[in-house]
Design a protein around this motif. Sequence first.
Motif, PDB file in Angstrom:
ATOM      1  N   THR A  98     -21.103  23.659  32.299  1.00 21.47           N
ATOM      2  CA  THR A  98     -20.930  22.337  32.896  1.00 21.47           C
ATOM      3  C   THR A  98     -21.830  22.260  34.119  1.00 21.47           C
ATOM      4  O   THR A  98     -21.745  23.107  35.022  1.00 21.47           O
ATOM      5  CB  THR A  98     -19.469  22.094  33.302  1.00 21.47           C
ATOM      6  OG1 THR A  98     -18.647  22.125  32.139  1.00 21.47           O
ATOM      7  CG2 THR A  98     -19.320  20.735  33.982  1.00 21.47           C
ATOM      8  N   VAL A  99     -22.707  21.277  34.136  1.00 18.14           N
ATOM      9  CA  VAL A  99     -23.679  21.125  35.220  1.00 18.14           C
ATOM     10  C   VAL A  99     -23.205  20.018  36.157  1.00 18.14           C
ATOM     11  O   VAL A  99     -22.881  18.908  35.707  1.00 18.14           O
ATOM     12  CB  VAL A  99     -25.075  20.789  34.666  1.00 18.14           C
ATOM     13  CG1 VAL A  99     -26.089  20.682  35.801  1.00 18.14           C
ATOM     14  CG2 VAL A  99     -25.511  21.847  33.652  1.00 18.14           C
ATOM     15  N   SER A 100     -23.159  20.310  37.450  1.00 14.61           N
ATOM     16  CA  SER A 100     -22.759  19.332  38.463  1.00 14.61           C
ATOM     17  C   SER A 100     -23.989  18.840  39.207  1.00 14.61           C
ATOM     18  O   SER A 100     -24.791  19.647  39.697  1.00 14.61           O
ATOM     19  CB  SER A 100     -21.766  19.952  39.455  1.00 14.61           C
ATOM     20  OG  SER A 100     -20.579  20.333  38.792  1.00 14.61           O
ATOM     21  N   VAL A 101     -24.127  17.519  39.303  1.00  8.36           N
ATOM     22  CA  VAL A 101     -25.313  16.907  39.898  1.00  8.36           C
ATOM     23  C   VAL A 101     -24.908  16.048  41.091  1.00  8.36           C
ATOM     24  O   VAL A 101     -24.313  14.968  40.913  1.00  8.36           O
ATOM     25  CB  VAL A 101     -26.065  16.041  38.867  1.00  8.36           C
ATOM     26  CG1 VAL A 101     -27.261  15.352  39.527  1.00  8.36           C
ATOM     27  CG2 VAL A 101     -26.499  16.882  37.682  1.00  8.36           C
ATOM     28  N   PRO A 102     -25.185  16.478  42.316  1.00  3.80           N
ATOM     29  CA  PRO A 102     -24.939  15.614  43.468  1.00  3.80           C
ATOM     30  C   PRO A 102     -25.888  14.418  43.428  1.00  3.80           C
ATOM     31  O   PRO A 102     -27.030  14.518  42.966  1.00  3.80           O
ATOM     32  CB  PRO A 102     -25.257  16.523  44.670  1.00  3.80           C
ATOM     33  CG  PRO A 102     -25.278  17.910  44.124  1.00  3.80           C
ATOM     34  CD  PRO A 102     -25.731  17.790  42.701  1.00  3.80           C
ATOM     35  N   PHE A 103     -25.411  13.265  43.907  1.00  4.19           N
ATOM     36  CA  PHE A 103     -26.284  12.099  44.013  1.00  4.19           C
ATOM     37  C   PHE A 103     -25.903  11.302  45.253  1.00  4.19           C
ATOM     38  O   PHE A 103     -24.853  11.537  45.862  1.00  4.19           O
ATOM     39  CB  PHE A 103     -26.209  11.225  42.754  1.00  4.19           C
ATOM     40  CG  PHE A 103     -24.856  10.617  42.479  1.00  4.19           C
ATOM     41  CD1 PHE A 103     -24.526   9.363  42.969  1.00  4.19           C
ATOM     42  CD2 PHE A 103     -23.919  11.297  41.707  1.00  4.19           C
ATOM     43  CE1 PHE A 103     -23.282   8.795  42.710  1.00  4.19           C
ATOM     44  CE2 PHE A 103     -22.678  10.740  41.435  1.00  4.19           C
ATOM     45  CZ  PHE A 103     -22.353   9.490  41.945  1.00  4.19           C
ATOM     46  N   SER A 104     -26.745  10.384  45.624  1.00  2.78           N
ATOM     47  CA  SER A 104     -26.488   9.558  46.810  1.00  2.78           C
ATOM     48  C   SER A 104     -26.983   8.144  46.554  1.00  2.78           C
ATOM     49  O   SER A 104     -28.190   7.894  46.489  1.00  2.78           O
ATOM     50  CB  SER A 104     -27.193  10.145  48.043  1.00  2.78           C
ATOM     51  OG  SER A 104     -26.955   9.358  49.186  1.00  2.78           O
ATOM     52  N   ILE A 105     -26.017   7.212  46.380  1.00  2.00           N
ATOM     53  CA  ILE A 105     -26.369   5.802  46.202  1.00  2.00           C
ATOM     54  C   ILE A 105     -25.487   4.966  47.124  1.00  2.00           C
ATOM     55  O   ILE A 105     -24.386   5.382  47.495  1.00  2.00           O
ATOM     56  CB  ILE A 105     -26.230   5.337  44.746  1.00  2.00           C
ATOM     57  CG1 ILE A 105     -24.768   5.392  44.279  1.00  2.00           C
ATOM     58  CG2 ILE A 105     -27.113   6.178  43.832  1.00  2.00           C
ATOM     59  CD1 ILE A 105     -24.555   4.840  42.877  1.00  2.00           C
ATOM     60  N   LEU A 106     -25.950   3.801  47.501  1.00  3.39           N
ATOM     61  CA  LEU A 106     -25.209   2.925  48.396  1.00  3.39           C
ATOM     62  C   LEU A 106     -23.986   2.351  47.693  1.00  3.39           C
ATOM     63  O   LEU A 106     -23.986   2.159  46.472  1.00  3.39           O
ATOM     64  CB  LEU A 106     -26.096   1.782  48.880  1.00  3.39           C
ATOM     65  CG  LEU A 106     -27.246   2.146  49.827  1.00  3.39           C
ATOM     66  CD1 LEU A 106     -28.089   0.908  50.102  1.00  3.39           C
ATOM     67  CD2 LEU A 106     -26.724   2.737  51.129  1.00  3.39           C
ATOM     68  N   GLY A 107     -22.958   2.070  48.482  1.00  2.16           N
ATOM     69  CA  GLY A 107     -21.790   1.402  47.941  1.00  2.16           C
ATOM     70  C   GLY A 107     -22.154   0.012  47.448  1.00  2.16           C
ATOM     71  O   GLY A 107     -23.027  -0.665  48.008  1.00  2.16           O
ATOM     72  N   GLY A 108     -21.514  -0.404  46.364  1.00  2.00           N
ATOM     73  CA  GLY A 108     -21.782  -1.717  45.812  1.00  2.00           C
ATOM     74  C   GLY A 108     -23.058  -1.795  44.985  1.00  2.00           C
ATOM     75  O   GLY A 108     -23.528  -2.890  44.673  1.00  2.00           O
ATOM     76  N   THR A 109     -23.613  -0.626  44.612  1.00  2.00           N
ATOM     77  CA  THR A 109     -24.842  -0.632  43.827  1.00  2.00           C
ATOM     78  C   THR A 109     -24.645   0.146  42.522  1.00  2.00           C
ATOM     79  O   THR A 109     -23.707   0.914  42.369  1.00  2.00           O
ATOM     80  CB  THR A 109     -26.020  -0.001  44.600  1.00  2.00           C
ATOM     81  OG1 THR A 109     -25.728   1.390  44.867  1.00  2.00           O
ATOM     82  CG2 THR A 109     -26.248  -0.723  45.909  1.00  2.00           C
ATOM     83  N   THR A 110     -25.569  -0.077  41.592  1.00  2.00           N
ATOM     84  CA  THR A 110     -25.573   0.619  40.309  1.00  2.00           C
ATOM     85  C   THR A 110     -26.939   1.256  40.107  1.00  2.00           C
ATOM     86  O   THR A 110     -27.967   0.637  40.376  1.00  2.00           O
ATOM     87  CB  THR A 110     -25.272  -0.352  39.148  1.00  2.00           C
ATOM     88  OG1 THR A 110     -23.952  -0.878  39.303  1.00  2.00           O
ATOM     89  CG2 THR A 110     -25.360   0.359  37.807  1.00  2.00           C
TER      90      THR A 110
END
Length: 258
Positions: A98-110
């Motif tokens: 199982t690979v875990s991928v951190p990410f960073s996106i703004l709230g309210g976005t896709t």
Amino acid sequence: MKKTFKYAYVALAGLLAMTITSCVDKYEYDGVGEQDPGAFISADATEIKYAAEDEQILTFNLQRTNSEASENISLICDNSKFQVPASVSFAAGESKKTVSVPFSILGGTTEEVTISVAAESATVYGVSELKFTITRDFVWEYLGEGVYTSWLFGQSWPQPVYRGEGTQLYKLPGCITEGYDIEFELTEDGQHLAKAIAKQETGYNHSSYGMVSISSAVDEGGNVLDIQREDNIIYLPVSYTVSAGSFGANYDSIELPE
């Protein structure tokens, strides 16, 4: 009127419902027939919505058909906001991870991201790439406590101030009455209203006229009046209205936290 203030900020907890977009996204190699060495990718869901306070971690499964020897499986990602490892190491005898991928996106976005097994590491026994659609709920950032002054009520009081992450959308929770928020949005430079202040109930019920609402003040031609700003003090041109009419228009102010 005596203002009653009590702040309560309730965040959504946990992931909202996940949608499995295709029943062919998951594979299990059964070992029947001639092996084609390599790896494939699978996931429980490819359209996922995260609550504002959830940890930003995307997970998927990486599986290989031949586990006799140790091996590095190369991966490819088309979105830099997702920290997909360049390769995943398998020990001898290990077939699935199982690979875990951190990410960073703004709230309210896709965001959309496609994660692929590199061609030299892929097998014909499974899907070599998956496209994920990741949505994060809107995030309110707490700026601190300011001071709100209402021209109608002739009072000032301490006021918590929130701003939408990555925006100039402000929220003043429980501003005039507990449980009733006031929101307004400024332009990117913070010097003008981005749009008219929507009509919002204040929670205050007038003894004769009922619920009092607040909204943008307009001039005689019906044009929305703009804010005035002095450093961290924003003067909001607002009208206080009831179902029977208006109490008039003037400037409320919010002194933002230092």
